[in-house]
Motif scaffolding. Structure first.
Motif, PDB file in Angstrom:
ATOM      1  N   SER A 266       0.850  -1.191   0.000  1.00 41.42           N
ATOM      2  CA  SER A 266       0.000   0.000   0.000  1.00 41.42           C
ATOM      3  C   SER A 266       0.889   1.245   0.000  1.00 41.42           C
ATOM      4  O   SER A 266       2.095   1.166   0.257  1.00 41.42           O
ATOM      5  CB  SER A 266      -0.895   0.008   1.241  1.00 41.42           C
ATOM      6  OG  SER A 266      -0.105   0.225   2.407  1.00 41.42           O
ATOM      7  N   ILE A 267       0.275   2.396  -0.246  1.00 39.54           N
ATOM      8  CA  ILE A 267       1.020   3.657  -0.221  1.00 39.54           C
ATOM      9  C   ILE A 267       1.675   3.871   1.138  1.00 39.54           C
ATOM     10  O   ILE A 267       2.842   4.257   1.223  1.00 39.54           O
ATOM     11  CB  ILE A 267       0.086   4.850  -0.549  1.00 39.54           C
ATOM     12  CG1 ILE A 267      -0.466   4.732  -1.964  1.00 39.54           C
ATOM     13  CG2 ILE A 267       0.804   6.183  -0.348  1.00 39.54           C
ATOM     14  CD1 ILE A 267       0.567   4.822  -3.050  1.00 39.54           C
ATOM     15  N   GLU A 268       0.925   3.597   2.206  1.00 37.53           N
ATOM     16  CA  GLU A 268       1.475   3.781   3.553  1.00 37.53           C
ATOM     17  C   GLU A 268       2.675   2.871   3.788  1.00 37.53           C
ATOM     18  O   GLU A 268       3.676   3.278   4.378  1.00 37.53           O
ATOM     19  CB  GLU A 268       0.392   3.520   4.612  1.00 37.53           C
ATOM     20  CG  GLU A 268      -0.732   4.528   4.602  1.00 37.53           C
ATOM     21  CD  GLU A 268      -1.788   4.264   3.522  1.00 37.53           C
ATOM     22  OE1 GLU A 268      -1.823   3.147   2.948  1.00 37.53           O
ATOM     23  OE2 GLU A 268      -2.563   5.177   3.245  1.00 37.53           O
ATOM     24  N   GLN A 269       2.556   1.614   3.336  1.00 38.43           N
ATOM     25  CA  GLN A 269       3.664   0.673   3.504  1.00 38.43           C
ATOM     26  C   GLN A 269       4.882   1.121   2.684  1.00 38.43           C
ATOM     27  O   GLN A 269       6.016   0.994   3.139  1.00 38.43           O
ATOM     28  CB  GLN A 269       3.248  -0.733   3.093  1.00 38.43           C
ATOM     29  CG  GLN A 269       2.295  -1.392   4.064  1.00 38.43           C
ATOM     30  CD  GLN A 269       1.762  -2.699   3.522  1.00 38.43           C
ATOM     31  OE1 GLN A 269       1.328  -2.779   2.365  1.00 38.43           O
ATOM     32  NE2 GLN A 269       1.789  -3.730   4.350  1.00 38.43           N
TER      33      GLN A 269
END
Length: 46
Positions: free
Chosen positions: A17-20
């Motif tokens: 994901s973007i956060e990861q």
């Protein structure tokens, strides 16, 4: 120095994901070998 990355490892990174990815970007600064990236990815799957 050129390090060859396993294509399966690349696919795992692409699936983050973007956060990861943001977290990985910061963590990469501390990695000195590919095994550390693999361990980090394994922790994300838990």
């Amino acid at each position: 120095m050129c390090i060859e990355i396993n294509p399966l490892l690349i696919e795992r990174v692409r699936g983050l994901s973007i956060e990861q990815l943001e977290t990985l970007g910061e963590a990469l600064l501390d990695f000195s070998e590919v095994a550390e990236l693999e361990a980090w990815l394994n922790q994300q799957e838990v």
